[in-house]
Design an enzyme around this catalytic site. Sequence first.
Site, PDB file in Angstrom:
ATOM      1  N   GLY A   8       2.822  99.692 -64.515  1.00 17.76           N
ATOM      2  CA  GLY A   8       2.361 100.139 -65.711  1.00 17.76           C
ATOM      3  C   GLY A   8       1.360 101.358 -65.350  1.00 17.76           C
ATOM      4  O   GLY A   8       0.401 101.419 -66.230  1.00 17.76           O
ATOM      5  N   LYS A   9       1.458 102.130 -64.381  1.00 22.33           N
ATOM      6  CA  LYS A   9       0.454 102.904 -64.176  1.00 22.33           C
ATOM      7  C   LYS A   9       0.588 104.196 -65.348  1.00 22.33           C
ATOM      8  O   LYS A   9      -0.634 104.396 -65.815  1.00 22.33           O
ATOM      9  CB  LYS A   9       0.927 103.783 -62.908  1.00 22.33           C
ATOM     10  N   THR A  10       1.750 104.550 -65.599  1.00 26.58           N
ATOM     11  CA  THR A  10       1.960 105.555 -66.750  1.00 26.58           C
ATOM     12  C   THR A  10       1.482 105.115 -68.006  1.00 26.58           C
ATOM     13  O   THR A  10       0.444 105.839 -68.748  1.00 26.58           O
ATOM     14  CB  THR A  10       3.372 106.248 -66.853  1.00 26.58           C
ATOM     15  N   SER A  11       1.694 103.890 -68.417  1.00 26.44           N
ATOM     16  CA  SER A  11       1.353 103.261 -69.609  1.00 26.44           C
ATOM     17  C   SER A  11      -0.196 103.311 -69.607  1.00 26.44           C
ATOM     18  O   SER A  11      -0.725 103.639 -70.614  1.00 26.44           O
ATOM     19  CB  SER A  11       2.044 101.685 -69.884  1.00 26.44           C
ATOM     20  N   THR A  52      11.944 103.705 -71.176  1.00 28.52           N
ATOM     21  CA  THR A  52      11.747 104.502 -70.054  1.00 28.52           C
ATOM     22  C   THR A  52      12.544 104.421 -68.870  1.00 28.52           C
ATOM     23  O   THR A  52      12.914 105.317 -68.283  1.00 28.52           O
ATOM     24  CB  THR A  52      10.048 104.795 -69.702  1.00 28.52           C
ATOM     25  N   ASP A  92       3.978 112.824 -60.349  1.00 27.74           N
ATOM     26  CA  ASP A  92       5.093 112.099 -60.046  1.00 27.74           C
ATOM     27  C   ASP A  92       6.380 112.983 -60.172  1.00 27.74           C
ATOM     28  O   ASP A  92       6.572 113.489 -61.314  1.00 27.74           O
ATOM     29  CB  ASP A  92       5.450 110.918 -61.162  1.00 27.74           C
ATOM     30  N   GLY A 103       6.530 100.620 -61.188  1.00 28.18           N
ATOM     31  CA  GLY A 103       6.876 100.027 -62.326  1.00 28.18           C
ATOM     32  C   GLY A 103       5.594  98.958 -62.756  1.00 28.18           C
ATOM     33  O   GLY A 103       5.917  98.207 -63.884  1.00 28.18           O
TER      34      GLY A 103
HETATM   35  N1  LIG Z   1       1.188  95.564 -70.660  1.00 28.45           N
HETATM   36  C1  LIG Z   1       2.430  95.804 -70.825  1.00 28.45           C
HETATM   37  N2  LIG Z   1       3.242  95.076 -71.775  1.00 28.45           N
HETATM   38  C2  LIG Z   1       4.641  94.982 -71.953  1.00 28.45           C
HETATM   39  N3  LIG Z   1       5.393  96.314 -71.185  1.00 28.45           N
HETATM   40  C3  LIG Z   1       4.757  96.945 -70.391  1.00 28.45           C
HETATM   41  C4  LIG Z   1       3.092  96.786 -70.097  1.00 28.45           C
HETATM   42  N4  LIG Z   1       2.616  97.811 -69.253  1.00 28.45           N
HETATM   43  C5  LIG Z   1       3.766  98.617 -68.943  1.00 28.45           C
HETATM   44  N5  LIG Z   1       5.087  98.198 -69.817  1.00 28.45           N
HETATM   45  C6  LIG Z   1       6.458  98.515 -69.742  1.00 28.45           C
HETATM   46  O1  LIG Z   1       6.828  98.421 -68.256  1.00 28.45           O
HETATM   47  C7  LIG Z   1       7.576  99.545 -67.773  1.00 28.45           C
HETATM   48  C8  LIG Z   1       6.985 100.285 -66.638  1.00 28.45           C
HETATM   49  O2  LIG Z   1       5.867 100.838 -67.169  1.00 28.45           O
HETATM   50  P1  LIG Z   1       5.208 102.307 -66.514  1.00 28.45           P
HETATM   51  O3  LIG Z   1       6.322 103.436 -66.674  1.00 28.45           O
HETATM   52  O4  LIG Z   1       3.937 102.753 -67.006  1.00 28.45           O
HETATM   53  O5  LIG Z   1       5.247 101.800 -64.819  1.00 28.45           O
HETATM   54  P2  LIG Z   1       4.823 102.939 -63.685  1.00 28.45           P
HETATM   55  O6  LIG Z   1       3.877 102.179 -62.996  1.00 28.45           O
HETATM   56  O7  LIG Z   1       4.246 104.215 -64.259  1.00 28.45           O
HETATM   57  O8  LIG Z   1       6.262 102.912 -63.294  1.00 28.45           O
HETATM   58  P3  LIG Z   1       6.857 104.032 -61.917  1.00 28.45           P
HETATM   59  O9  LIG Z   1       6.184 103.569 -60.716  1.00 28.45           O
HETATM   60  O10 LIG Z   1       8.209 104.341 -62.022  1.00 28.45           O
HETATM   61  O11 LIG Z   1       5.914 105.392 -62.391  1.00 28.45           O
HETATM   62  C9  LIG Z   1       7.585 100.577 -69.015  1.00 28.45           C
HETATM   63  O12 LIG Z   1       8.894 100.314 -69.783  1.00 28.45           O
HETATM   64  C10 LIG Z   1       6.699 100.017 -69.988  1.00 28.45           C
HETATM   65  O13 LIG Z   1       6.687 100.297 -71.245  1.00 28.45           O
HETATM   66 MG   LIG Z   2       4.928 106.145 -63.736  1.00 27.74          MG
END
Ligand SMILES: Nc1ncnc2c1ncn2[C@@H]1O[C@H](COP(=O)(O)OP(=O)(O)OP(=O)(O)O)[C@@H](O)[C@H]1O
Ligand SMILES: [Mg+2]
Length: 584
Positions: A20-23, A501, A45, A18
Amino acid sequence: MWPDGLTTRHVFFTGKGGVGKTSLACATALDLANRGNRVLIVSTDPASNLDEVFGTDLGSVPTRIAGTANLWGANLDPELAARAYRERIVGPIRGKLPPAVIRNMEEQLSGACTTEIAAFDEFVKLIADPDATQQFDRVVFDTAPTGHTLRLLSLPSAWSGYLNTTTSESSCLGPLAGLQSQRKCYQIALDRLSDPGSTTVVLVARPEKSSLKEAARTQTELADLGIRNLQLVVNAVYDPGPTSDPVAKAFASVVEEALHSIPIALLDLPRSSVPLYAGNVVGVPALRAFFHSGVSIPESAFKPSKSRSGLEFGTFVDGLAEGGSGVIMTMGKGGVGKTTVAVQIAQELVKRGHRVLLTTTDPAGNLTECVGQGDKNLEVARIDPAIEVKKYAEAVLSKASVSMDEDALALLREDLRSPCTEEIAVFRAFADAVARGTDRFVVIDTAPTGHTILLMDATESYHREVLRTQSDAPDAVRQLLPRLRDPEFTKVVLVTLPEPTPVHEARRLQEDLKRAGIEPFGWIVNRSFSASGVTEPILAAKASKEIGPTDEAMTLCPNLLILPWSSREKPIQRNECEMVVQCS
Ligand SMILES: Nc1ncnc2c1ncn2[C@@H]1O[C@H](COP(=O)(O)OP(=O)(O)OP(=O)(O)O)[C@@H](O)[C@H]1O
Ligand SMILES: [Mg+2]
C-alpha cells in the site's frame, strides 16, 4: 491519526511489494496539500501507477493533479533518464569519433545498470539540488518495492565509495567523467537522507507477520545506512467486530495475531494504522476518504456478489505440466501472492511425480522459509545477489589471471566492485536456472514487476550483444531468450489481485512480454473475496468491487484461474490436494 506529526520536507514510503505504499503516499500527499502545503509527489518505481491512482497523466515534469489545489505529481522514468544520461556522455563526442565506436558506446550504455544509475541521478537531483524542488513545501516519494529501494538508497555510499577509490578510466558506465561531477551531489543526497530534520522514511506494512518481518528487516538495513528517522504505518487493518462469517473470522484473526507479535525492531517506532478500505483506492475522492474509517457501506453491498468462475486448479496445472519439463515463471505486482502460487504449482507438480526446482529471483524472496526441505523430487533454491556476485567475480578473475599481469588484475578487481556487476551476475544465474528446465520443471518466483522488466531488458540487450560480438557467453546465456520465447519450454503465469491497479499492471506486463516475443500461458486472480462467498459487510463490499477487475482479467487472458482469499499465514486444506503454505 496519520499523517499528523509528519513535519519533514522529504517523506519516503517504502515496504514490501503490494503493502500500500502508493495508496498511502498518494493519500498522504493529498492530505498535506489540503493542509495548505504545496506538495510534489514523485514515483521512482519503474512500474509506477501514480497516473492511475490520481487519474492524471504524469511525466517527468511536475504536473498539477486534477481536482486538487496544491498537489503536483511526476514519474521518474528510468528509460527517459537513461537516454538523457547516454546523450550526456556520447553527445559531446558524436562526429569526433568513428560511427562504429559511437555505436559501440551507445550499446554499452543501454544495459540495465545504466538505466538504474540514470534514474538514480534524477532522484539525487531532486534531493540534493534545492532549486529542483524550491517551489514545493513538501516532496513525497512513492518508492519501488524494498530490494530496489535499498539498492537505490545505498548507491550514494556505493558510488561515493567507488568514486573515491577507483583510479581506472574504464567502467561499464563509460567515461567516469560523467559521474565524477556527481560526487558532491551524492554526498549531499546521503546527508539529506540521514538527516531526521529533513527526511522521514515511512515503513509501510500490512497486519501480517511476513510483511511486518520485512519491515523489521528494512528498519535494520536503513539503520546500517545511517537512516533512522522512521515511522511505521500498518495499512489495511481489518476489524469487523463480532462476526460468524468464517472468512471474516480467519482474516480478523490473522490481523489480530500479527498486531500482537510486532517484531522488536519496530516496537520503538512511532506507529499509526490505516483501516482496510471497503472500496478500490483509485481516484481523488477515494484518496480523500482513505484515512477516515467507518466508510458507509452501501445497502447493495450486503448481497453476496455473483462470483466469476475460471478454470479449475487441476485443469490449470494440466496445461502447465504438458511436455513433462520446462520453465514456469510467476510474475506480477509486488504482494499479489507470486510466491504462494509458485509454491502451490511446484507442490502439485511434485505430487504428480515430476522433478521440480523451485527458485526465486526476488532479492527479498526466501522460498525455503515457505516450503522447507521435504520431498526428494523438490529442490528449493534462491538466486542470491551477493552469492552470485562472488561466484561471477571469481570466475572472471580466474579466467583473466591467465593473461593479465597484477596491475591489470587490480584494475579488473576494482571494476568488478561496481554496483553493475550484480546485474550481470544475477542475469547469468537466471540463465542457468532456466537451462535446467531441459530435464525437469523449473518454477521461478520472480521479483516484483519493475525489477523483472529490467531483467527482461537485460536479457534482450545481452542477447543482442551475444549475437553482435559472438562473445564466449555461456550456452545458458545464448539459449536464454530463445527458451523464454518458446511457449512449449517456458510458461509465464501472470498473478494479480481482483483490484484495478494490480490488473492494469499485469496488463502492462503482458504487453511488455509480448513486445519481447513472450506469450503468457495464463493468469491467476489471487485472493478473491467474491470467490470465497464472504458475507461480512466490509469484505462483501470489497467483494462487490472485484467483479469489474476480474471481468477485465478474463478479457485479457481466457486461460484464467481464480483462487479464493486464503490466509497467507494459516494452513489451508484444499479438496484437490492438501497443501500447507506459509508465506507472503
Ligand atoms: N487500506 C487499504 N484498504 C484496501 N485496499 C488497499 C489499502 N491500501 C492499498 N490497497 C489496495 O492494495 C493494492 C496495492 O496497493 P498499492 O499499489 O498502493 O501498493 P504498493 O505497495 O504501492 O505496491 P507495489 O509494491 O507494487 O508498488 C491496490 O489495489 C490498492 O488499491
Ligand atoms: Mg506502488
